[in-house]
Design a protein around this motif. Structure first.
Motif, PDB file in Angstrom:
ATOM      1  N   UNK A  66       0.831  -1.198   0.000  1.00  0.00           N
ATOM      2  CA  UNK A  66       0.000   0.000   0.000  1.00  0.00           C
ATOM      3  C   UNK A  66       0.869   1.253   0.000  1.00  0.00           C
ATOM      4  N   UNK A  67       1.545   1.495  -1.127  1.00  0.00           N
ATOM      5  CA  UNK A  67       2.380   2.685  -1.291  1.00  0.00           C
ATOM      6  C   UNK A  67       1.650   3.708  -2.131  1.00  0.00           C
ATOM      7  N   UNK A  68       1.725   4.957  -1.725  1.00  0.00           N
ATOM      8  CA  UNK A  68       1.051   6.043  -2.418  1.00  0.00           C
ATOM      9  C   UNK A  68       1.793   6.413  -3.701  1.00  0.00           C
ATOM     10  N   UNK A  69       1.022   6.702  -4.757  1.00  0.00           N
ATOM     11  CA  UNK A  69       1.615   7.257  -5.979  1.00  0.00           C
ATOM     12  C   UNK A  69       1.768   8.762  -5.860  1.00  0.00           C
ATOM     13  N   UNK A  70       1.051   9.372  -4.919  1.00  0.00           N
ATOM     14  CA  UNK A  70       1.093  10.820  -4.735  1.00  0.00           C
ATOM     15  C   UNK A  70      -0.286  11.358  -4.422  1.00  0.00           C
ATOM     16  N   UNK A  80      11.707   6.274  -5.306  1.00  0.00           N
ATOM     17  CA  UNK A  80      12.346   5.158  -5.997  1.00  0.00           C
ATOM     18  C   UNK A  80      12.129   3.855  -5.230  1.00  0.00           C
ATOM     19  N   UNK A  81      12.303   3.903  -3.917  1.00  0.00           N
ATOM     20  CA  UNK A  81      12.138   2.695  -3.093  1.00  0.00           C
ATOM     21  C   UNK A  81      10.715   2.166  -3.180  1.00  0.00           C
ATOM     22  N   UNK A  82       9.725   3.046  -3.128  1.00  0.00           N
ATOM     23  CA  UNK A  82       8.330   2.603  -3.210  1.00  0.00           C
ATOM     24  C   UNK A  82       7.961   2.131  -4.612  1.00  0.00           C
TER      25      UNK A  82
END
Length: 149
Positions: A66-70, A80-82
């Motif tokens: 569950x990483x945000x794109x923005x 970069x890590x996400x």
């Protein structure tokens, strides 16, 4: 026993007009995508139900976390890590939509994209990037994610 499934998702949108390339909907969980934590599945189809009848192109970005794109209605801004958690993407073009009156439905089939859940979950995640200049209601886009397990 057939373990394939279709999972419904509701995207949360901004209600101001979008520019092409903006984050349309930030990350949404596709719960119970896999039968066991860390399993791989095959994305077979993506259906977008556009209740606001905008028929705008978009790109669905699939992630294992569950990483945000923005921020919605702004350009993507993922680290970069996400971004290493991105599993793939699917484009929906204007020609994929069929107009059903006050609603349009797009369907992209036979994708064959292998997606692997994070070892700690059975969920996958999806975010949308706008490819046009639509204006939507808060929950005007729904998705149906076809998965082969």
């Amino acid at each position: 026993m057939n373990r394939d499934t279709v999972i419904d998702v509701t995207f949360t949108l901004d209600t101001s007009i979008y520019a092409s390339g903006d984050v349309l909907s930030d990350t949404v969980a596709i719960t119970r995508s896999a039968l066991r934590e860390g399993d791989s599945v095959v994305l077979d189809s993506l259906t977008i139900i556009d209740e606001d009848d905008q028929k705008q192109p978009l790109t669905a970005v699939f992630l294992d976390t569950n990483n945000s794109l923005g921020t919605k209605n702004s350009a993507p801004n993922i680290s970069d890590a996400n971004a290493r958690k991105v599993l793939g993407h699917v484009s929906v073009v204007v020609g994929d939509y069929v107009d059903l009156g006050g609603v349009s439905v797009a369907c992209v089939r036979n994708l064959g994209l292998v997606l692997k859940c994070d070892p700690a979950t059975t969920s996958l995640y999806v975010a949308l990037i706008s490819g046009g200049t639509g204006t939507y209601t808060v929950n005007g886009l729904k998705g149906k994610i076809g998965i082969r397990r």
